[in-house]
Design a protein around this motif. Structure first.
Motif, PDB file in Angstrom:
ATOM      1  N   GLN A  48       0.809  -1.222   0.000  1.00  0.00           N
ATOM      2  CA  GLN A  48       0.000   0.000   0.000  1.00  0.00           C
ATOM      3  C   GLN A  48       0.840   1.268   0.000  1.00  0.00           C
ATOM      4  OE1 GLN A  48      -1.026  -2.775   2.064  1.00  0.00           O
ATOM      5  NE2 GLN A  48      -2.265  -3.173   0.240  1.00  0.00           N
ATOM      6  N   ILE A  49       2.101   1.180   0.425  1.00  0.00           N
ATOM      7  CA  ILE A  49       2.971   2.353   0.440  1.00  0.00           C
ATOM      8  C   ILE A  49       4.430   1.906   0.319  1.00  0.00           C
ATOM      9  CG2 ILE A  49       3.160   2.454   2.969  1.00  0.00           C
ATOM     10  CD1 ILE A  49       3.046   5.619   2.560  1.00  0.00           C
ATOM     11  N   GLN A 114       2.452  10.720  10.266  1.00  0.00           N
ATOM     12  CA  GLN A 114       1.485  11.731   9.806  1.00  0.00           C
ATOM     13  C   GLN A 114       1.447  11.757   8.278  1.00  0.00           C
ATOM     14  OE1 GLN A 114       2.920  15.331  11.624  1.00  0.00           O
ATOM     15  NE2 GLN A 114       1.791  15.005  13.531  1.00  0.00           N
ATOM     16  N   VAL A 115       2.618  11.739   7.665  1.00  0.00           N
ATOM     17  CA  VAL A 115       2.689  11.785   6.200  1.00  0.00           C
ATOM     18  C   VAL A 115       2.133  10.492   5.610  1.00  0.00           C
ATOM     19  CG1 VAL A 115       4.223  11.969   4.205  1.00  0.00           C
ATOM     20  CG2 VAL A 115       4.597  13.433   6.204  1.00  0.00           C
ATOM     21  N   VAL A 116       2.477   9.361   6.190  1.00  0.00           N
ATOM     22  CA  VAL A 116       1.967   8.075   5.704  1.00  0.00           C
ATOM     23  C   VAL A 116       0.435   8.083   5.732  1.00  0.00           C
ATOM     24  CG1 VAL A 116       1.761   5.606   6.282  1.00  0.00           C
ATOM     25  CG2 VAL A 116       4.014   6.708   6.238  1.00  0.00           C
ATOM     26  N   GLN A 117      -0.151   8.497   6.854  1.00  0.00           N
ATOM     27  CA  GLN A 117      -1.605   8.533   6.962  1.00  0.00           C
ATOM     28  C   GLN A 117      -2.223   9.518   5.958  1.00  0.00           C
ATOM     29  OE1 GLN A 117      -3.212   6.272   8.607  1.00  0.00           O
ATOM     30  NE2 GLN A 117      -1.331   5.473   9.470  1.00  0.00           N
ATOM     31  N   LEU A 120      -2.054   7.792   2.305  1.00  0.00           N
ATOM     32  CA  LEU A 120      -2.781   6.532   2.100  1.00  0.00           C
ATOM     33  C   LEU A 120      -4.244   6.788   1.839  1.00  0.00           C
ATOM     34  CD1 LEU A 120      -1.253   4.049   4.688  1.00  0.00           C
ATOM     35  CD2 LEU A 120      -1.103   3.958   2.208  1.00  0.00           C
ATOM     36  N   PRO A 121      -4.829   6.007   0.954  1.00  0.00           N
ATOM     37  CA  PRO A 121      -6.264   6.175   0.658  1.00  0.00           C
ATOM     38  C   PRO A 121      -7.138   5.801   1.852  1.00  0.00           C
ATOM     39  CG  PRO A 121      -5.258   4.502  -0.799  1.00  0.00           C
ATOM     40  CD  PRO A 121      -4.207   5.010   0.125  1.00  0.00           C
TER      41      PRO A 121
END
Length: 121
Positions: A48-49, A114-117, A120-121
């Motif tokens: 997913q990332i 924070q950036v990951v969240q 992410l969709p």
């Protein structure tokens, strides 16, 4: 279903630190020590990332991102650059290759998540 992240960095300690942060947030983590190694891990994986370094031997982060974006399964997978590079030219090259975001090392685990969240969709 849980989320899976691919971390690409030639530094074992950096992969461990980022991996620990992601695992603490419930991610399954795959690791690659350079772009070529990571492409092999990406084959058939539901990721997913992707979080990648820029400067690595064998295949750097820019070449890796271009290869990932050429694969239809990962054309829209968020890719974050996590690197010591902070020059605008490097950031522009990353963006042109298809990077979703850019974080400068040393990383702050809270800021990373924070950036990951956010991406992410």
């Amino acid at each position: 279903m849980g989320k899976t992240a691919l971390i690409v960095d030639d530094s074992t300690s950096m992969r461990q630190m980022v991996g620990f942060t992601l695992r603490e947030s419930g991610f399954t983590v795959l690791e690659g020590e350079n772009g070529r190694d990571a492409l092999g891990k990406l084959d058939g994986a539901a990721v997913q990332i992707i979080i990648t370094d820029l400067n690595m031997p064998v295949m750097d982060g820019i070449a890796f991102i271009k290869e990932v974006r050429a694969r239809s399964a990962h054309r829209f997978t968020p890719i974050l650059m996590l690197t010591t590079e902070s020059q605008d030219a490097s950031k522009q090259a990353g963006k042109a290759a298809g990077a979703t975001g850019w974080l400068v090392k040393p990383f702050d685990p809270e800021r990373l998540m924070q950036v990951v969240q956010k991406v992410l969709p």
